[in-house]
Design a protein around this motif. Structure first.
Motif, PDB file in Angstrom:
ATOM      1  N   ARG A 133      37.341  36.163  40.578  1.00  0.00           N
ATOM      2  CA  ARG A 133      37.546  35.339  39.374  1.00  0.00           C
ATOM      3  C   ARG A 133      38.871  34.603  39.467  1.00  0.00           C
ATOM      4  O   ARG A 133      38.977  33.428  39.086  1.00  0.00           O
ATOM      5  N   HIS A 134      39.889  35.298  39.953  1.00  0.00           N
ATOM      6  CA  HIS A 134      41.224  34.708  40.062  1.00  0.00           C
ATOM      7  C   HIS A 134      41.204  33.509  41.014  1.00  0.00           C
ATOM      8  O   HIS A 134      41.786  32.465  40.717  1.00  0.00           O
ATOM      9  N   TRP A 135      40.526  33.675  42.155  1.00  0.00           N
ATOM     10  CA  TRP A 135      40.431  32.556  43.099  1.00  0.00           C
ATOM     11  C   TRP A 135      39.739  31.363  42.444  1.00  0.00           C
ATOM     12  O   TRP A 135      40.221  30.216  42.538  1.00  0.00           O
ATOM     13  N   LEU A 136      38.637  31.611  41.773  1.00  0.00           N
ATOM     14  CA  LEU A 136      37.872  30.542  41.147  1.00  0.00           C
ATOM     15  C   LEU A 136      38.679  29.844  40.061  1.00  0.00           C
ATOM     16  O   LEU A 136      38.723  28.605  39.990  1.00  0.00           O
ATOM     17  N   ILE A 260      31.137  42.136  27.391  1.00  0.00           N
ATOM     18  CA  ILE A 260      30.604  41.004  28.149  1.00  0.00           C
ATOM     19  C   ILE A 260      31.495  39.789  27.971  1.00  0.00           C
ATOM     20  O   ILE A 260      32.254  39.695  27.007  1.00  0.00           O
ATOM     21  N   GLY A 261      31.380  38.860  28.912  1.00  0.00           N
ATOM     22  CA  GLY A 261      32.169  37.640  28.845  1.00  0.00           C
ATOM     23  C   GLY A 261      32.680  37.259  30.219  1.00  0.00           C
ATOM     24  O   GLY A 261      32.517  37.993  31.197  1.00  0.00           O
ATOM     25  N   PRO A 262      33.308  36.099  30.335  1.00  0.00           N
ATOM     26  CA  PRO A 262      33.808  35.639  31.633  1.00  0.00           C
ATOM     27  C   PRO A 262      34.841  36.568  32.260  1.00  0.00           C
ATOM     28  O   PRO A 262      35.064  36.508  33.469  1.00  0.00           O
ATOM     29  N   HIS A 263      35.460  37.443  31.450  1.00  0.00           N
ATOM     30  CA  HIS A 263      36.427  38.398  32.001  1.00  0.00           C
ATOM     31  C   HIS A 263      35.751  39.507  32.799  1.00  0.00           C
ATOM     32  O   HIS A 263      36.431  40.300  33.456  1.00  0.00           O
TER      33      HIS A 263
END
Length: 368
Positions: A133-136, A260-263
């Motif tokens: 996620r961090h890379w994206l 839930i969620g993008p995290h």
């Protein structure tokens, strides 16, 4: 885009450093623990306002010092711009562009674009979902600086909701407010992630095929929110998000967590439809990461209509000859590149032509 100079004060093991870039290619050599990676970290921090190596900015300040300063002069669109960051915890860091303070990070981040490729990136597939996620997220920030504000807003809402769920009594109406805000904010993040991943996949697939003949790469965004197709609008994603939040309402209350969620999302990589995180060899995984980084460079160049700076931190030592040559051949003359290495042995004479070689020892540039 070019970095003309960088100045560091009390940053990591650099008490005072001023360096002017003379060539498009700079090779930073030296033994381990002398400051090579710190040098690249400073450049990267000026483009992203964070570091892959630390969780708190205070760790960037030299031992027994109160603050650190980073300053760079950037040549962009044929004129110079000066970036400056003052890290002085517990106060909020000070951001300046051409001497003027900027209150929004997005106003600072839009100046300098950098693609950073380090040894840790080679472990991207084997790391946690948070690494992917961090890379994206960082790649998206290079194209849409305002995305960093969207991430901050989402995380703020998520934290507020988590704190509310931790209370003894939860009121349905108040939880509905948090869920509505979270769905709106989160839907925008998921939409931008899916859109960017789709675009970078088009380039990465070609890059990957050029290295690994006969192996077809596929990227997939895995969301925790619910079933959705790639063509959904932010509004449609928001409706799916809201319904999913309603479905797990009691579970979130019971566990006092945002479930839930993008995290909690992830990115999957497949070679010939086989999950690369589980079954790919080390060489195959490194080929995927190499393809992703080169695709990231190309996408940023296309979207920003400018060439980002490329940082290569000790990655050549971890790549075999085939992948080394592919990476070095991809470094065009127009791309300003800063490379760290223990020595010059991994580079042929042709590549070393017109390369500025500097030696770092104990946080200082030395002449030998």
């Amino acid at each position: 885009m070019k970095i003309k100079s960088i100045e560091l004060t009390n940053f990591r093991n650099y008490s005072n450093l001023f360096f002017e870039f003379k060539e498009d290619k700079t090779l930073v050599i030296g033994k381990n623990a002398q400051g090579k990676t710190n040098f690249l970290e400073a450049l990267y921090y000026l483009s992203s306002l964070n570091s892959k190596r630390i969780s708190r900015d205070s760790e960037l300040i030299s031992f027994n010092e109160d603050l650190a300063k980073l300053k760079a002069v950037i040549v962009k669109d044929d004129y110079e711009q000066e970036l400056e960051v003052i890290i002085n915890p517990p106060k909020k860091k000070i951001l300046k562009v051409n001497g003027l303070k900027k209150n929004k990070s997005s106003e600072f981040l839009r100046v300098l674009s950098i693609v950073n490729f380090c040894v840790d990136d080679l472990l991207l597939l084997r790391g946690d979902p948070s690494n992917r996620r961090h890379w994206l997220d960082e790649a998206i920030c290079q194209i849409f600086p305002i995305y960093s504000d969207k991430l901050s807003k989402y995380n703020k809402i998520r934290l507020q909701k988590s704190n509310y769920l931790a209370q003894f009594a939860v009121v349905d109406d108040m939880l509905d407010v948090f869920n509505s805000q979270l769905a709106t904010s989160g839907a925008n993040i998921i939409y931008l992630r899916k859109k960017f991943l789709k675009e970078i996949a088009k380039v990465a697939v070609i890059k990957h095929e050029n290295i690994a003949k006969g192996e077809v790469l596929k990227l997939m965004y895995e969301t925790s929110v619910g079933d959705m197709n790639d063509d959904m609008s932010p509004g449609e994603i928001e409706e799916v998000f809201k319904q999913s939040l309603n479905d797990i309402r009691q579970d979130e209350i019971r566990r006092a967590q945002c479930l839930i969620g993008p995290h909690r999302d992830d990115v999957s990589y497949f070679i010939n439809d086989i999950d690369s995180k589980k079954f790919a060899s080390q060489g195959q995984q490194r080929t995927i990461v190499l393809a992703l980084k080169l695709a990231e460079l190309e996408i940023i160049k296309e979207k920003n209509n400018d060439i980002p700076i490329l940082l290569l931190d000790d990655v050549l030592a971890e790549l075999d000859n085939v992948r080394q040559n592919f990476l070095l051949d991809a470094v065009e003359d127009k791309i300003q590149t800063v490379i760290t290495s223990v020595d010059t042995l991994a580079f042929d004479k042709k590549f070393l032509e017109n390369v500025d070689i500097i030696n770092i020892k104990n946080g200082e540039i030395i002449n030998e």
